[in-house]
Scaffold this motif. Structure first.
Motif, PDB file in Angstrom:
ATOM      1  N   PRO A 296       0.838  -1.195   0.000  1.00 54.22           N
ATOM      2  CA  PRO A 296       0.000   0.000   0.000  1.00 54.22           C
ATOM      3  C   PRO A 296       0.872   1.245   0.000  1.00 54.22           C
ATOM      4  CG  PRO A 296      -0.140  -1.156   2.107  1.00 54.22           C
ATOM      5  CD  PRO A 296       0.690  -1.994   1.185  1.00 54.22           C
ATOM      6  N   PRO A 297       0.458   2.251  -0.734  1.00 51.23           N
ATOM      7  CA  PRO A 297       1.282   3.449  -0.795  1.00 51.23           C
ATOM      8  C   PRO A 297       1.417   4.085   0.581  1.00 51.23           C
ATOM      9  CG  PRO A 297      -0.867   3.869  -1.738  1.00 51.23           C
ATOM     10  CD  PRO A 297      -0.801   2.400  -1.440  1.00 51.23           C
ATOM     11  N   GLU A 298       2.614   4.521   0.849  1.00 51.03           N
ATOM     12  CA  GLU A 298       2.871   5.150   2.140  1.00 51.03           C
ATOM     13  C   GLU A 298       2.258   6.543   2.134  1.00 51.03           C
ATOM     14  OE1 GLU A 298       6.661   6.839   4.551  1.00 51.03           O
ATOM     15  OE2 GLU A 298       6.904   4.925   3.537  1.00 51.03           O
ATOM     16  N   VAL A 299       1.403   6.775   3.065  1.00 52.84           N
ATOM     17  CA  VAL A 299       0.734   8.069   3.156  1.00 52.84           C
ATOM     18  C   VAL A 299       1.611   8.975   4.006  1.00 52.84           C
ATOM     19  CG1 VAL A 299      -1.318   9.277   3.937  1.00 52.84           C
ATOM     20  CG2 VAL A 299      -1.512   6.993   2.967  1.00 52.84           C
ATOM     21  N   ARG A 300       2.082  10.016   3.373  1.00 54.62           N
ATOM     22  CA  ARG A 300       2.928  10.967   4.085  1.00 54.62           C
ATOM     23  C   ARG A 300       2.084  12.181   4.423  1.00 54.62           C
ATOM     24  NH1 ARG A 300       8.409  12.031   1.325  1.00 54.62           N
ATOM     25  NH2 ARG A 300       8.855  12.656   3.444  1.00 54.62           N
ATOM     26  N   PRO A 301       2.104  12.561   5.672  1.00 56.11           N
ATOM     27  CA  PRO A 301       1.314  13.736   6.038  1.00 56.11           C
ATOM     28  C   PRO A 301       1.901  14.990   5.392  1.00 56.11           C
ATOM     29  CG  PRO A 301       2.665  13.022   7.889  1.00 56.11           C
ATOM     30  CD  PRO A 301       2.840  12.003   6.794  1.00 56.11           C
ATOM     31  N   LYS A 302       1.006  15.872   5.012  1.00 56.19           N
ATOM     32  CA  LYS A 302       1.465  17.136   4.446  1.00 56.19           C
ATOM     33  C   LYS A 302       1.999  18.009   5.567  1.00 56.19           C
ATOM     34  CE  LYS A 302      -1.512  17.479   0.465  1.00 56.19           C
ATOM     35  NZ  LYS A 302      -2.476  18.310  -0.251  1.00 56.19           N
ATOM     36  N   ARG A 303       3.063  18.664   5.255  1.00 58.26           N
ATOM     37  CA  ARG A 303       3.635  19.570   6.241  1.00 58.26           C
ATOM     38  C   ARG A 303       2.947  20.910   6.122  1.00 58.26           C
ATOM     39  NH1 ARG A 303       9.706  19.035   7.656  1.00 58.26           N
ATOM     40  NH2 ARG A 303       9.225  17.392   9.110  1.00 58.26           N
ATOM     41  N   ASN A 304       2.466  21.379   7.212  1.00 52.86           N
ATOM     42  CA  ASN A 304       1.808  22.670   7.243  1.00 52.86           C
ATOM     43  C   ASN A 304       2.826  23.696   7.715  1.00 52.86           C
ATOM     44  OD1 ASN A 304       0.194  24.875   7.554  1.00 52.86           O
ATOM     45  ND2 ASN A 304      -1.351  23.838   8.788  1.00 52.86           N
ATOM     46  N   ARG A 305       3.201  24.567   6.819  1.00 49.57           N
ATOM     47  CA  ARG A 305       4.225  25.561   7.155  1.00 49.57           C
ATOM     48  C   ARG A 305       3.724  26.566   8.176  1.00 49.57           C
ATOM     49  NH1 ARG A 305       8.150  26.124   2.300  1.00 49.57           N
ATOM     50  NH2 ARG A 305       7.669  24.200   1.239  1.00 49.57           N
ATOM     51  N   ASP A 306       2.436  26.709   8.304  1.00 49.85           N
ATOM     52  CA  ASP A 306       1.878  27.674   9.241  1.00 49.85           C
ATOM     53  C   ASP A 306       1.535  27.041  10.586  1.00 49.85           C
ATOM     54  OD1 ASP A 306       2.023  29.658   7.317  1.00 49.85           O
ATOM     55  OD2 ASP A 306       0.037  29.172   6.525  1.00 49.85           O
ATOM     56  N   LEU A 307       2.007  25.853  10.810  1.00 46.48           N
ATOM     57  CA  LEU A 307       1.622  25.126  12.007  1.00 46.48           C
ATOM     58  C   LEU A 307       2.048  25.860  13.285  1.00 46.48           C
ATOM     59  CD1 LEU A 307       0.372  22.540  13.143  1.00 46.48           C
ATOM     60  CD2 LEU A 307       2.627  21.506  13.051  1.00 46.48           C
ATOM     61  N   PHE A 308       3.238  26.388  13.292  1.00 44.46           N
ATOM     62  CA  PHE A 308       3.739  27.026  14.507  1.00 44.46           C
ATOM     63  C   PHE A 308       3.707  28.551  14.432  1.00 44.46           C
ATOM     64  CE2 PHE A 308       5.796  22.858  14.293  1.00 44.46           C
ATOM     65  CZ  PHE A 308       5.318  22.327  15.472  1.00 44.46           C
ATOM     66  N   ARG A 309       3.055  29.100  13.436  1.00 46.22           N
ATOM     67  CA  ARG A 309       2.966  30.545  13.285  1.00 46.22           C
ATOM     68  C   ARG A 309       2.187  31.124  14.463  1.00 46.22           C
ATOM     69  NH1 ARG A 309       1.052  33.049   7.811  1.00 46.22           N
ATOM     70  NH2 ARG A 309       3.201  32.602   7.341  1.00 46.22           N
ATOM     71  N   GLY A 310       2.709  32.182  15.005  1.00 43.62           N
ATOM     72  CA  GLY A 310       2.051  32.870  16.108  1.00 43.62           C
ATOM     73  C   GLY A 310       2.503  32.392  17.475  1.00 43.62           C
ATOM     74  N   LEU A 311       3.224  31.291  17.541  1.00 41.35           N
ATOM     75  CA  LEU A 311       3.728  30.813  18.831  1.00 41.35           C
ATOM     76  C   LEU A 311       5.037  31.520  19.140  1.00 41.35           C
ATOM     77  CD1 LEU A 311       3.074  26.987  18.547  1.00 41.35           C
ATOM     78  CD2 LEU A 311       1.766  28.655  19.846  1.00 41.35           C
ATOM     79  N   PRO A 312       5.297  31.776  20.395  1.00 38.94           N
ATOM     80  CA  PRO A 312       6.571  32.408  20.736  1.00 38.94           C
ATOM     81  C   PRO A 312       7.714  31.421  20.482  1.00 38.94           C
ATOM     82  CG  PRO A 312       5.358  31.861  22.726  1.00 38.94           C
ATOM     83  CD  PRO A 312       4.469  31.563  21.562  1.00 38.94           C
ATOM     84  N   THR A 313       8.856  31.965  20.113  1.00 42.88           N
ATOM     85  CA  THR A 313      10.012  31.108  19.873  1.00 42.88           C
ATOM     86  C   THR A 313      10.508  30.524  21.182  1.00 42.88           C
ATOM     87  OG1 THR A 313      11.495  32.993  20.041  1.00 42.88           O
ATOM     88  CG2 THR A 313      10.725  32.386  17.837  1.00 42.88           C
ATOM     89  N   ARG A 314      11.075  29.390  21.100  1.00 45.38           N
ATOM     90  CA  ARG A 314      11.563  28.700  22.279  1.00 45.38           C
ATOM     91  C   ARG A 314      12.933  29.271  22.630  1.00 45.38           C
ATOM     92  NH1 ARG A 314      12.064  22.318  22.288  1.00 45.38           N
ATOM     93  NH2 ARG A 314       9.810  22.460  22.379  1.00 45.38           N
ATOM     94  N   ARG A 315      13.085  29.627  23.855  1.00 46.67           N
ATOM     95  CA  ARG A 315      14.389  30.129  24.289  1.00 46.67           C
ATOM     96  C   ARG A 315      15.229  28.952  24.730  1.00 46.67           C
ATOM     97  NH1 ARG A 315      12.877  35.480  27.695  1.00 46.67           N
ATOM     98  NH2 ARG A 315      11.748  36.461  25.996  1.00 46.67           N
ATOM     99  N   THR A 316      16.429  28.946  24.252  1.00 51.78           N
ATOM    100  CA  THR A 316      17.343  27.889  24.650  1.00 51.78           C
ATOM    101  C   THR A 316      18.104  28.313  25.888  1.00 51.78           C
ATOM    102  OG1 THR A 316      19.037  28.755  23.172  1.00 51.78           O
ATOM    103  CG2 THR A 316      17.597  27.020  22.308  1.00 51.78           C
ATOM    104  N   ALA A 317      18.327  27.364  26.733  1.00 47.82           N
ATOM    105  CA  ALA A 317      19.049  27.673  27.969  1.00 47.82           C
ATOM    106  C   ALA A 317      20.514  27.857  27.644  1.00 47.82           C
ATOM    107  CB  ALA A 317      18.861  26.533  28.970  1.00 47.82           C
ATOM    108  N   SER A 318      21.103  28.932  28.146  1.00 45.68           N
ATOM    109  CA  SER A 318      22.521  29.145  27.930  1.00 45.68           C
ATOM    110  C   SER A 318      23.310  28.470  29.041  1.00 45.68           C
ATOM    111  CB  SER A 318      22.897  30.612  27.872  1.00 45.68           C
ATOM    112  OG  SER A 318      21.891  31.463  28.226  1.00 45.68           O
ATOM    113  N   LEU A 319      24.336  27.868  28.634  1.00 44.71           N
ATOM    114  CA  LEU A 319      25.180  27.168  29.603  1.00 44.71           C
ATOM    115  C   LEU A 319      26.333  27.973  30.024  1.00 44.71           C
ATOM    116  CD1 LEU A 319      25.075  23.652  28.047  1.00 44.71           C
ATOM    117  CD2 LEU A 319      23.845  24.433  30.032  1.00 44.71           C
TER     118      LEU A 319
END
Length: 132
Positions: A109-132
């Motif tokens: 059976p053909p492998e069903v690949r989910p479509k990537r939604n480029r707007d999925l994370f739009r509007g969410l604040p960026t994740r801050r990385t912890a500085s070491l």
């Protein structure tokens, strides 16, 4: 007065008949052939309200299939290939094809690949990385 068999009961009996045919194809034992014929008789009796005994579809099919499994008849391969194509369960279809020596290349059976939604994370604040 008995109630008509359910659709689930029909399906189970049909699967049991197909499994019995697979078992006969593996063993070629006469006891397994008799089991196929008995299940075919049960399938032919389903939903019959009168005593008309003219409907023998599964019994005729069973004798034709059992003969083809034994290699009898000039169109045995065509009979087996047609029956194999009618089996809905993929694992049972492949097992039956293997048991009777049919080379089937059922496509995966053909492998069903989910479509990537480029707007999925739009509007969410960026994740801050912890500085070491």
């Amino acid at each position: 007065m008995s109630s008509p068999p359910s659709a689930d009961g029909h399906h189970r009996l049909l699967c049991a008949w197909q499994l019995a045919l697979l078992r006969f194809a593996v063993t070629l034992d006469d006891c397994d052939r008799v089991n196929v014929v008995a299940l075919a008789g049960e399938l032919d009796r389903l939903d019959r309200r009168n005593a008309d005994d003219s409907l023998h579809f599964f019994r005729r099919s069973s004798s034709r299939l059992c003969a083809a499994i034994r290699g009898e008849g000039e169109n045995a391969t065509a009979v087996l290939d047609r029956f194999c194509g009618e089996i809905n369960e993929p694992r049972l279809r492949l097992a039956f094809a293997s048991a009777v020596g049919i080379l089937r290349s059922d496509p995966a059976p053909p492998e069903v690949r989910p479509k990537r939604n480029r707007d999925l994370f739009r509007g969410l604040p960026t994740r801050r990385t912890a500085s070491l």
